[in-house]
Design an enzyme around this catalytic site. Structure first.
Site, mmCIF file in Angstrom:
data_model
loop_
_atom_site.group_PDB
_atom_site.id
_atom_site.type_symbol
_atom_site.label_atom_id
_atom_site.label_comp_id
_atom_site.label_asym_id
_atom_site.label_seq_id
_atom_site.Cartn_x
_atom_site.Cartn_y
_atom_site.Cartn_z
ATOM 1 N N LYS A 36 -8.275 -8.578 -4.976
ATOM 2 C CA LYS A 36 -7.607 -9.699 -4.296
ATOM 3 C C LYS A 36 -6.083 -9.603 -4.424
ATOM 4 O O LYS A 36 -5.423 -10.490 -4.957
ATOM 5 C CB LYS A 36 -8.107 -11.055 -4.813
ATOM 6 N N ASP B 255 0.554 -10.209 -3.212
ATOM 7 C CA ASP B 255 1.977 -10.177 -3.548
ATOM 8 C C ASP B 255 2.717 -9.437 -2.438
ATOM 9 O O ASP B 255 2.113 -9.009 -1.453
ATOM 10 C CB ASP B 255 2.177 -9.495 -4.906
#
Length: 478
Positions: free
Chosen positions: A306, A309
């Protein structure tokens, strides 16, 4: 038509269409919203086509999304009421699929930019007839002449086009915009391409009227043939060969235990999902042994990282550190909150290594904010980055594009949920009703008294649901 070519709304080269077919010509009419004069001219041409055909209607509706601004221009200039069809119902407010003022029995004209098979038009027809409206006609700027007109006629819809692709080629050749060799290549493509047929409605098993909602179901093998993404193609092939759409989420903290589960359950799955950052004894030896087990039992590895950023950070997280995920995980996933940069960062390494990425379009946890516009944005990003993005983590089908894989967590044979907000659906609900491709099962197998026997049950339940769906030519919805 010359202005469309001038503004790159008509392109020549080699393009992969939504269906997976390679085409020497591509229409991108989304660009016309940036040229008001061209938008006005296109809208005027479509209106003139309706007048020449003598069409009678009460309201009009543009097929989302490209035809919406075109329909809006016509509506404002000609003072014709307009409706908006959503691609998906809102999960808040009125939850309507059709927005606007109308009455049951009203006749609606559908406005479209380009027609190939007619599927997008028929989807809009279905949404309109579901609320009691009548649809007899559709007007389109460009007809690709690949079966759309005939498919619509079968459904009782008359297609009125401003221009067909054959006429367009004549216009561009006559103006010196393309050479005769390019035109001949497109004509040869049209002559040899198989027409995309929409299946005929068939009566339900009870002998009643034809179903009102019906979609063509492609097999895993057929979808593998359509895929250009190497990981998606491989996964669909594994699913077909192993008769399994089961992904096993093996969330344990011991590398030894994970490897044992992978070896025991491996014969029954198409995919193994890991969270290696919870392992207390991660090592490169573990990675080597996991890869060998995956090869032995013919399944892919999905590291549920997951990523969420900026591009440079996720790139380092993907290729560096203790885990070096890009070296061994066939598939990773990402949130879209940071924007497309997260995909671009991962793809710098993922594409050359022939890895795949799943975007998180929806989540199975109660109160998840991954809904509505977020989900719509995830689909758009996937379409724009299909060289790396191969599908979605979701709770139901997000797109009809057969190249994208839909994987659903939160699956248990009995359904229900847990105390931490996890919500469960059965394999049959996920595959048959929500049209997902891969069911992800974790605790349902991990906590079972006999994990291997339970995995077999999930494999059978998931694949049986898929076979029931693909073998039915008639899909009824209440």
């Amino acid at each position: 038509m010359l202005k469309l070519h001038e503004h790159d709304a008509v392109k020549f080269g080699s393009f992969t269409l939504k269906s997976g077919i390679e085409s020497p010509i591509y229409f991108d009419l989304r660009v016309i919203v940036s040229f008001p004069d061209l938008m006005r001219e296109v809208s005027a041409q479509l209106w003139q086509a309706t007048q020449r055909a003598g069409i009678s209607f009460d309201v009009m509706c543009g097929v989302p999304y490209t035809a919406l601004p075109i329909a809006t221009c016509i509506s404002v200039k000609e003072n014709v009421p307009m409706l908006i069809r959503r691609k998906e119902a809102k999960d808040y407010g009125t939850k309507k699929m059709i927005e606007g003022n109308f009455a049951k029995g009203d006749t609606c004209l559908i406005v479209e930019d380009v027609v190939t098979s007619g599927t997008s038009v028929l989807e809009t027809v279905q949404s309109l007839t579901n609320v009691g409206m009548v649809v007899k006609d559709a007007v389109v700027l460009l007809d690709r002449e690949q079966g759309g007109r005939q498919n619509l006629e079968v459904k009782g819809i008359n297609l009125h086009s401003v221009c067909g692709i054959s006429e367009l080629l004549d216009i561009l050749c006559g103006a010196g915009r393309i050479d005769s060799e390019t035109a001949a290549k497109v004509r040869q493509f049209l002559a040899s391409a198989n027409e995309v047929k929409v299946p005929q409605s068939k009566p339900c098993e009870d002998g009643g009227q034809p179903c009102k909602k019906q979609k063509k179901m492609l097999t895993y093998q057929q979808r593998a043939a359509l895929c250009t993404h190497p990981v998606a193609k491989r996964l669909f092939t594994i699913m077909h060969e192993k008769r399994s759409n089961l992904a096993f989420s093996v969330d344990v903290t011991s590398a030894t235990q994970l490897l044992q589960f992978a070896d025991d359950i491996g014969p029954y799955i198409c995919l193994l999902k890991t969270h290696v950052d919870i392992l207390e004894d991660f090592s490169q030896d573990f990675v080597t042994r996991l890869q060998a087990t995956a090869k032995k039992h013919n399944f892919l590895i999905f590291e549920d990282r997951k990523f969420a950023d900026i591009g440079q950070t996720v790139l380092k997280q993907y290729i560096s550190g203790l885990y070096r995920i890009c070296d061994w995980a066939h598939i990773v996933n990402a949130h879209i909150v940071p924007g497309p940069g997260v995909i671009h960062g991962l793809s710098k390494v993922g594409v050359p290594k022939e890895r795949g990425c799943l975007l998180i379009g929806q989540m199975s946890s109660q109160g998840s904010l991954a809904t509505g516009e977020y989900t719509t944005a995830a689909v758009k990003m996937a379409e724009e980055n299909s060289n790396f993005v191969m599908g979605f983590i979701c709770q139901g089908s997000l797109t009809d594009d057969p190249r994208f894989i839909h994987m659903a967590p939160g699956v248990q044979l009995g359904g229900s949920g847990d105390q931490l907000g996890q919500q469960y659906n059965s394999p049959a609900q996920m595959v048959t009703e929500k049209r997902v491709d891969v069911i992800i099962v974790g605790r349902g197998i991990l906590n079972a008294e006999d994990p291997v026997a339970t995995a077999k049950l999930y494999q059978h339940a998931g694949f049986e649901a898929y076979e029931n769906l693909s073998n039915n030519l008639c899909f009824c919805t209440i």
